[in-house]
Design a protein around this motif. Sequence first.
Motif, PDB file in Angstrom:
ATOM      1  N   HIS A 522      29.916  52.674  29.900  1.00 42.36           N
ATOM      2  CA  HIS A 522      29.915  53.501  31.107  1.00 42.36           C
ATOM      3  C   HIS A 522      28.593  54.249  31.265  1.00 42.36           C
ATOM      4  N   LEU A 523      27.983  54.615  30.150  1.00 41.68           N
ATOM      5  CA  LEU A 523      26.665  55.245  30.227  1.00 41.68           C
ATOM      6  C   LEU A 523      25.635  54.277  30.793  1.00 41.68           C
ATOM      7  N   ILE A 524      25.678  53.035  30.346  1.00 41.12           N
ATOM      8  CA  ILE A 524      24.745  52.030  30.865  1.00 41.12           C
ATOM      9  C   ILE A 524      24.950  51.836  32.362  1.00 41.12           C
ATOM     10  N   ARG A 525      26.215  51.720  32.778  1.00 38.92           N
ATOM     11  CA  ARG A 525      26.504  51.529  34.204  1.00 38.92           C
ATOM     12  C   ARG A 525      26.055  52.745  35.011  1.00 38.92           C
ATOM     13  N   TRP A 526      26.293  53.946  34.453  1.00 40.31           N
ATOM     14  CA  TRP A 526      25.900  55.165  35.151  1.00 40.31           C
ATOM     15  C   TRP A 526      24.385  55.243  35.313  1.00 40.31           C
ATOM     16  N   GLN A 529      23.494  52.794  38.059  1.00 42.38           N
ATOM     17  CA  GLN A 529      23.963  53.157  39.399  1.00 42.38           C
ATOM     18  C   GLN A 529      23.326  54.431  39.940  1.00 42.38           C
ATOM     19  N   THR A 530      22.802  55.270  39.067  1.00 42.25           N
ATOM     20  CA  THR A 530      22.133  56.489  39.518  1.00 42.25           C
ATOM     21  C   THR A 530      20.622  56.298  39.623  1.00 42.25           C
ATOM     22  N   HIS A 531      20.186  55.066  39.446  1.00 46.10           N
ATOM     23  CA  HIS A 531      18.784  54.685  39.697  1.00 46.10           C
ATOM     24  C   HIS A 531      17.796  55.504  38.875  1.00 46.10           C
ATOM     25  N   ARG A 532      18.099  55.640  37.586  1.00 41.05           N
ATOM     26  CA  ARG A 532      17.162  56.314  36.695  1.00 41.05           C
ATOM     27  C   ARG A 532      15.892  55.488  36.516  1.00 41.05           C
ATOM     28  N   PHE A 533      16.050  54.187  36.655  1.00 43.29           N
ATOM     29  CA  PHE A 533      14.908  53.280  36.522  1.00 43.29           C
ATOM     30  C   PHE A 533      14.887  52.352  37.727  1.00 43.29           C
ATOM     31  N   ASP A 534      13.907  51.457  37.777  1.00 46.12           N
ATOM     32  CA  ASP A 534      13.777  50.624  38.973  1.00 46.12           C
ATOM     33  C   ASP A 534      14.873  49.558  39.024  1.00 46.12           C
ATOM     34  N   GLU A 535      14.924  48.850  40.125  1.00 44.92           N
ATOM     35  CA  GLU A 535      16.007  47.907  40.375  1.00 44.92           C
ATOM     36  C   GLU A 535      16.064  46.797  39.339  1.00 44.92           C
ATOM     37  N   ALA A 536      14.895  46.329  38.887  1.00 48.20           N
ATOM     38  CA  ALA A 536      14.872  45.237  37.909  1.00 48.20           C
ATOM     39  C   ALA A 536      15.528  45.669  36.600  1.00 48.20           C
ATOM     40  N   ALA A 537      15.188  46.872  36.120  1.00 50.26           N
ATOM     41  CA  ALA A 537      15.781  47.369  34.875  1.00 50.26           C
ATOM     42  C   ALA A 537      17.281  47.584  35.031  1.00 50.26           C
ATOM     43  N   SER A 538      17.700  48.108  36.184  1.00 55.47           N
ATOM     44  CA  SER A 538      19.126  48.334  36.424  1.00 55.47           C
ATOM     45  C   SER A 538      19.893  47.018  36.450  1.00 55.47           C
ATOM     46  N   GLU A 539      19.299  45.995  37.034  1.00 62.68           N
ATOM     47  CA  GLU A 539      19.964  44.692  37.110  1.00 62.68           C
ATOM     48  C   GLU A 539      20.187  44.118  35.721  1.00 62.68           C
ATOM     49  N   VAL A 540      19.191  44.221  34.860  1.00 61.40           N
ATOM     50  CA  VAL A 540      19.332  43.705  33.497  1.00 61.40           C
ATOM     51  C   VAL A 540      20.378  44.514  32.739  1.00 61.40           C
TER      52      VAL A 540
END
Length: 689
Positions: A522-526, A529-540
Amino acid sequence: MRPSGMHELSFHNLYRHGFVRVAAATPRVALANPEENAARIIEMAKEADAERVALVLFPELCISGYAIDDLLQQDALLGAVRTAIARIVDASASLRPLLLVGAPLMLNDRLYNAALAIQGGRILGIVPKSYLPNYREFYEGRHFTPASGASADCVRLLGDDIPFGSDLIFEAPKLPGFAVHAEICEDVWVPVPPSTAAAFAGATILANLSASNVTIGKSDYRHALCRVHSGRCFAAYLYSAAGIGESTTDLAWDGHAMIYENGTLLAEAERFARTPQLTIADVDVGLLQQERLRHGTFGDCATAHSRDMRRISFDFAPPDDAVLPLNRTVPRFPYVPADTARLDELCFEAYNIQVSGLAQRLEAAHIQRIVIGVSGGLDSTQALLVACQAFDELRLPRENILAYTLPAFATSASTRSNAWDLMRALGVTAHEIDMSPVCRQTLEDIGHPFARGEPVYDITFENVQAGARTATLFRLANFHDAIVLGTGDLSELALGWCTYGVGDHMSHYNVNASVPKTLIQHLIRWVAQTHRFDEAASEVALRVLDTEISPELVPGEADGDAPAQRTEDFVGPYELQDFNLYYTTRHGFAPSKVAFLSLHAWRDVAAGAWPPNFPDTKRNAYELADIRKWLGVFLKRFFQTSQFKRSAVPNGPKVGSGGSLSPRGDWRAPSDASAQVWIKELERSVPLR
């Protein structure tokens, strides 16, 4: 803890496991009509009895009605009240519950706003109201005498001598822990409620008979009072306010009933209901006793502010139903709140605790680089995200994060791809070191059959790989003037699922040390989803959530990418083992109680019953045989085979109230203890189905 004397009850009966079923009743009041009110009280008491309730709380002055002003001083009414009380007492002879009923009583030439404790055909005691409000809309001082004005601690009523005072605790010897104290409305609104002394003296259930007219915002304040008072006293707090039928000449009433346990709301009535309500919940008195035991300052405060209390015993026999399930919600994921807003707040705090912990360690050690092994799985992903955030806040370049993926004999293409994609997306310094040659050399040096071409994948084969990886990371840290950032989580440490010493057990600092597996995802998903990093990092990061949990130490199919090992095949489902971990360490419950709670939480996974913020979690259901099997695995691994690993864990921040397993924090235990006490209790007390 299971109360002594409960062994004869069925495993599937809630009373066997330290629970007590209680109810807050909000009847329809007939103003100045005690006869009609007695009939309604008896009717609701019978309903509660059929529901196997042990305690029923009624509102303040419910036999007469609260808002009747000077009618309280009329002899005819007071006589009718006594007749109504006698009727309720007679009816209670055939009922199981303890009844707390409010009435105006003329005793020794003084009028009291009183609570009567009635059970088994007798009045156990009478509790007068301690604090009489005489401000704004309240004029109780016009009619009543407070408890402090009582001239005797025993009074005569209906031909019996009855204990009288605010110092009474009603307890049932046949159900240890079932100890009740009553107070009335304003008593909980004062700085030191009478129930505080009762809690110090052992009362676990505090009950408030209230009238409490409603005004805008008042319900929120009632909630705050009951929540905080129950939490500070490690008690259950029952509250029942007057509702329909009370006079609306100048006031209004909402029939607000609540049941709190240690700061948590278990049940609440519908406010402004036009029909009588019976609000029922099962209170865990075993949990309350454990909390008082663990918090030594509660006992210290009790010693400093103790007050003599009188204990009144009554004959209560717990219902012996073969099956009596819980009437309360048991979260499947105790480390992860189901409420979306609370989960968001928890993830915010947990993530920032991890980040600030690492940032402080780097500053204190005057270190500007870290070394981290990135496997492409859950734990290393979360640790790397935390590291990047910490470096950003310290204004250190992410290139100073030296990230290594360390493939060996069983690394899958998917996890290797995850690792590389994540390192590139986050902009850290990324490397790959093939660990196969050094592992093969070690296996050859010790004479392992694998070095001769034999497919022997034993514990030595696995630990050679884990040890080689960690040893390499430590030497890299030496070489680059860095520290090794650990990635292992709380669940793995609890189960001993880590290689001791120079293995994944060890690091210079571990940000995941007290984060359970069910929270990591859930921490990873959060973070994504809260865009702490750019879209590429969030997608991975989100892709990692779909990766099978595996140590990847045993080769799989030659042409396949699926891991040969599934961690949960060995140690059990993490969602189940995190449940076992929480209730075993946080509350010290016996295995039979953990199993009972687990069955209640996990047996039925119906559509609509799953928390909406758990989209990627498999919707598993577990029957008692599954629960018993994996709880047995947990008990052996936790109590007997892995404590030595927890006794030597590296530093890492405590994240949640669920606790950590550091010997410098929440958990201290000998490394050579036996698990037999827990295993035998499980085998003796938990049936196979």
